[in-house]
Design an enzyme around this catalytic site. Structure first.
Site, PDB file in Angstrom:
ATOM      1  N   GLY A  69      17.015 -34.248  72.588  1.00 28.85           N
ATOM      2  CA  GLY A  69      15.781 -34.906  72.155  1.00 28.85           C
ATOM      3  C   GLY A  69      14.552 -34.036  72.320  1.00 28.85           C
ATOM      4  O   GLY A  69      13.608 -34.104  71.520  1.00 28.85           O
ATOM      5  N   GLU A  99      20.104 -17.905  46.889  1.00 27.55           N
ATOM      6  CA  GLU A  99      21.032 -18.017  45.770  1.00 27.55           C
ATOM      7  C   GLU A  99      20.940 -16.788  44.883  1.00 27.55           C
ATOM      8  O   GLU A  99      21.960 -16.219  44.451  1.00 27.55           O
ATOM      9  CB  GLU A  99      20.733 -19.292  44.959  1.00 27.55           C
ATOM     10  CG  GLU A  99      21.098 -20.592  45.660  1.00 27.55           C
ATOM     11  CD  GLU A  99      20.193 -20.920  46.843  1.00 27.55           C
ATOM     12  OE1 GLU A  99      20.663 -21.596  47.776  1.00 27.55           O
ATOM     13  OE2 GLU A  99      19.010 -20.482  46.836  1.00 27.55           O
ATOM     14  N   GLU A 135      10.527 -14.329  48.738  1.00 28.24           N
ATOM     15  CA  GLU A 135      10.985 -12.995  48.308  1.00 28.24           C
ATOM     16  C   GLU A 135      12.332 -13.071  47.580  1.00 28.24           C
ATOM     17  O   GLU A 135      13.183 -12.197  47.711  1.00 28.24           O
ATOM     18  CB  GLU A 135      11.105 -12.050  49.511  1.00 28.24           C
ATOM     19  CG  GLU A 135       9.801 -11.767  50.232  1.00 28.24           C
ATOM     20  CD  GLU A 135       8.824 -10.933  49.410  1.00 28.24           C
ATOM     21  OE1 GLU A 135       9.243 -10.327  48.401  1.00 28.24           O
ATOM     22  OE2 GLU A 135       7.641 -10.884  49.782  1.00 28.24           O
TER      23      GLU A 135
END
Length: 386
Positions: free
Chosen positions: A343, A370, A366
């Site tokens: 927590g 992907e 930048e």
């Protein structure tokens, strides 16, 4: 007698000085500056005095002339303390590097000494509201009229654009060119009439640094501020600059991942459950072991890319690998650190929640991760033809 070379001794001295600076001048201010989203003016002035704004600018122009490998270590250390701070020198040094690599002799002599001292601080103006990865689709146009270009268009997500003094501005000097990249050019755009900072963007993380939207309305740029003095090669110049940018972002990833590891390692020795520190529980040990391995693997990938860049080799695959792996490591380590904190990791009283908010940007900026994987694959095929 020391066996270190002069360059190695300079690196050791700089990194030692940087460590002291971060510990004594920065660390205690980070939480408040980040919470208030306040630009760290006093820290920036001290960074100027240390020469950080000129660390990879050649010594003939007043810089420190350090290698990209050393620069990556500088960025990692800064990011371990506060990732936002590294962004203030990153965009600036990409612009400086672009002028150093591609600029005319006059551009180098005029701008690089001012960049080295931090008197002028640069930014990179690529992204537009509807064009992120597809830079060839930009719509900012620079029309030549006599000895000036008249610029109209808009940019967004431009770091250093409010507090900095100039932008390396990607424009279309020939919007009808085919292929599209042949109509693209890079301009040195100093602030003046028609250069409008429209608003500062509010961000989940990466706070304390100015990231803004820009508008250009009949903004004039002298023709002699065309980087390299030749139209139509702007995208090629940009892509070589992005290699440095991706090495920087990868080094930031190492810094954030390492900060998360440090926080988790420390907390796991203090927090006790079932009568013993949680670091003695196998579940926590498994997480710490993976976190430490990610940091070290990321660091080695960054070093490999930086050395390739220093040798002047094409390194989009190496930089892409470093950027992809190190930034994903930052995201994963920050989450693991939060879980180890339980927590408390969700509380603003601890640094872990900031790391958790900062890390996702690194996977996007930048060039998205992907896109990095696509670049890696394409380069892999190109370098290994059957």
């Amino acid at each position: 007698m020391s066996n270190l070379t002069e360059q190695q001794e300079q690196e050791v001295m700089m990194l030692d000085a940087l460590d002291r600076f971060l510990e004594t001048q920065v660390k205690h201010q980070v939480r408040q500056l980040e919470h208030d989203d306040e630009y760290p003016h006093e820290i920036v002035e001290m960074m100027k005095e240390m020469g950080l704004f000129g660390c990879i600018i050649d010594q003939e122009y007043g810089g420190l002339g350090m290698s990209t490998s050393t620069y990556a270590k500088i960025v990692e250390r800064i990011s371990t303390t506060w990732m936002s701070l590294s962004g203030i020198i990153n965009s600036h040094l990409i612009m400086a590097s672009a002028i150093q690599r591609h600029g005319t002799p006059e551009q180098k002599n005029h701008y690089l000494p001012k960049f080295a001292t931090g008197e002028m601080r640069g930014a990179i103006g690529l992204t537009e509201p509807d064009t992120g990865t597809d830079l060839q689709a930009i719509r900012t146009v620079a029309k030549r009229e006599g000895d000036h270009y008249i610029v109209n268009g808009a940019k967004t997500w431009i770091t250093n654009s409010k507090e900095g003094t100039c932008v390396a501005l990607l424009v279309k000097t020939d919007p009808t060119a085919e292929p599209r990249h042949k109509g693209m050019s890079w301009l040195i755009a100093e602030k003046g009439p028609g250069f409008i900072v429209t608003r500062k963007l509010q961000k989940l993380g990466y706070r304390g640094i100015d990231t803004c939207e820009l508008s250009f309305e009949d903004y004039k740029v002298p023709v002699d501020r065309l980087i390299g003095g030749v139209e139509g090669v702007g995208l090629k110049q940009v892509l070589s600059g992005l290699e440095l940018g991706r090495i920087n972002v990868a080094a930031r990833g190492v810094g954030v991942a390492n900060a998360a590891l440090q926080e988790a390692t420390s907390y796991s020795q203090i927090r006790k459950t079932f009568g013993k520190p949680i670091c003695e529980h196998q579940a926590i040990q498994l997480m710490l072991g993976e976190m430490a391995t990610r940091v070290e693997a990321s660091r080695l990938l960054v070093e490999s890319a930086a050395k390739a860049y220093d040798r002047g080799e094409r390194c989009d695959m190496e930089a892409g690998m470093a950027k992809y792996f190190a930034t994903e490591s930052a995201v994963t380590n920050s989450m693991d650190a939060m879980r180890i904190h339980g927590g408390y990791g969700y509380s603003k009283e601890y640094n872990v929640e900031r790391l958790y908010r900062d890390s996702p940007l690194l996977t996007i900026g930048e060039g998205t991760n992907e896109m990095q994987r696509i670049i890696i694959a394409k380069q892999l095929i190109e370098r290994n033809p059957v």
